[in-house]
Enzyme design. Sequence first.
Site, short mmCIF file in Angstrom:
data_model
loop_
_atom_site.label_atom_id
_atom_site.label_comp_id
_atom_site.label_asym_id
_atom_site.label_seq_id
_atom_site.Cartn_x
_atom_site.Cartn_y
_atom_site.Cartn_z
N ARG A 78 46.56 40.87 44.39
CA ARG A 78 46.56 41.16 42.95
C ARG A 78 46.95 42.63 42.75
NH1 ARG A 78 41.93 42.86 39.34
NH2 ARG A 78 42.90 42.69 37.30
N HIS A 122 46.75 47.45 33.44
CA HIS A 122 45.55 47.98 34.08
C HIS A 122 45.47 49.47 33.73
CE1 HIS A 122 42.62 47.31 37.64
NE2 HIS A 122 42.35 48.52 37.15
N GLU A 167 40.09 44.20 32.31
CA GLU A 167 38.88 44.84 31.80
C GLU A 167 39.08 45.54 30.46
OE1 GLU A 167 37.28 47.39 34.85
OE2 GLU A 167 37.01 45.77 36.26
N ASN A 295 35.68 40.16 37.06
CA ASN A 295 35.37 41.26 37.97
C ASN A 295 33.86 41.44 37.95
OD1 ASN A 295 38.11 41.46 38.11
ND2 ASN A 295 38.26 43.44 37.07
N TYR A 297 30.60 43.53 39.67
CA TYR A 297 30.10 44.61 40.53
C TYR A 297 28.58 44.70 40.57
CZ TYR A 297 34.85 46.26 41.05
OH TYR A 297 36.19 46.34 41.38
N GLU A 355 37.93 40.91 41.12
CA GLU A 355 37.49 42.15 41.76
C GLU A 355 36.03 42.01 42.14
OE1 GLU A 355 38.05 45.87 39.65
OE2 GLU A 355 40.03 45.25 38.96
O1 IFM Z 1 38.63 51.04 40.37
C1 IFM Z 1 38.14 50.21 39.37
C2 IFM Z 1 39.23 49.28 38.87
O2 IFM Z 1 40.33 49.98 38.40
C3 IFM Z 1 38.71 48.41 37.75
N1 IFM Z 1 37.48 47.77 38.11
C4 IFM Z 1 36.45 48.56 38.72
C5 IFM Z 1 37.00 49.36 39.87
C6 IFM Z 1 35.89 50.20 40.52
O3 IFM Z 1 35.34 51.08 39.60
#
Ligand code: IFM
Length: 453
Positions: A78, A122, A167, A295, A297, A355
Amino acid sequence: MSDSYRFPDGFLWGAATSAYQIEGSPAADGAGRSIWHRFSHTPGNTWLDQTGDVACDHYRRYKEDVALMKEIGLNAYRFSIAWGRVFPQGTGMVNRKGLDFYSRLVDELLRNGVKPNVTLYHWDLPEALDDRGGWLNPDIAEWFGNYAQTMFDALGDRVKMWATLNEPWVVTDGGYLHGGLAPGHANLFEAPVATHNLLRAHGTAVQRFRASSAAADGQIGIVVNLEPKTPASDSPEDIAATKRSDAYMNRQYLEPVFRGRYPSEMKEIFGEAWSDWPDADMRLIRQPIDFLGINYYTRKVERFSAERLPLRIEPVPQEHAWTTQTEWEVYPRALTQLLRGVKESYGDIPLYICENGAAFDDPPKAIDGKVEDPQRVEYYKRHLRAAHDAIRGGVDLRGYFAWSLLDNYEWSGGYSKRFGIVHVDYETQARTIKTSGRYYASVIASNGEVLSK
Ligand code: IFM
């Protein structure tokens, strides 16, 4: 029930990057500069005033990077297109050399058995468009639609997976509400406008896709960052605060895309800064999409706070929690819950984790040709198991993209945070596959089986 961690056949095993974070050479071959160039070249905005001028020099080293993907065994990659490489002014004349770079990259990927997954935006808006109001100018939906169509026409014969935006919440929250990210505005009244125009641009691009020949055997979706929110107590104030937080970060994007309306909490959050948007806009935004990219985290435990405007919430740090270098709690279970929750709320749309990854304090240089990153290995093991748990529970998860392929430019954090499964020595540009990259390779080679060990 079997306790095997085998993933479904055809599962996409990928890694992700974005243009400004890895490419370098921001003005090469006639490219127009982006808002990130301007922002990072303005003193005080980024860690040590670092910029993406060189980054991972991927613009010139892309073949080496594709070879690394092959070595790891990725079957998908990606990446994002820098809009300004293709349209230096954002609209108007196409810059053939910029377009050719992406065409060569796509060919190189396909030659090596790696499926390209392209994100159109992005965060690196052409500077020339920011001068015309950027995401605050309603015309941007058409500008973006034209750019998207150019990309579908140029690459749609070879690229089968497209995402409009990455995002959008971060674009608005960081770029227009708090100002820590480009273009660096902090304005309550601008944030809702930016969100709405981002979503109108998404809808316009999806329409253009359906009308293009790329749609015949290609798919289009959007990539959102979702973060489950948990109230710190049973108090009505904390529960309401968490609902606002979920509306702001998660449902502000999911509801319009899937249901053609914004969550009711938006008015509560933004007050008079929130408008009632025309029905025609909401119909434009609610275009059927082929997949949702997520995504993930971390999660957040939160409580009510009268001072923190406009949301009136604050995070509650979790004692003894394992956190990454970015201070994000490692909490894989929330990934399973999140995937299940999306299925429950929005139905059986195919999902991709676009992500997932972590920054840990890796050394600046490889030692004896190695970079040991045991925490990241553990991070991936736990999150991949969590993803598999969701599949076992009936979620239609079709792929996983590690963030990131390479250590790279972490926006206002500069090069202080390493997220890669491949280490980059920023002095020499030498690449070294980290232990986590080797581990991920073994997961891919066994289609997940090694996760049971
Ligand atoms: O680096 C970023 C990415 O550009 C978008 N999502 C989160 C990642 C980590 O912060």
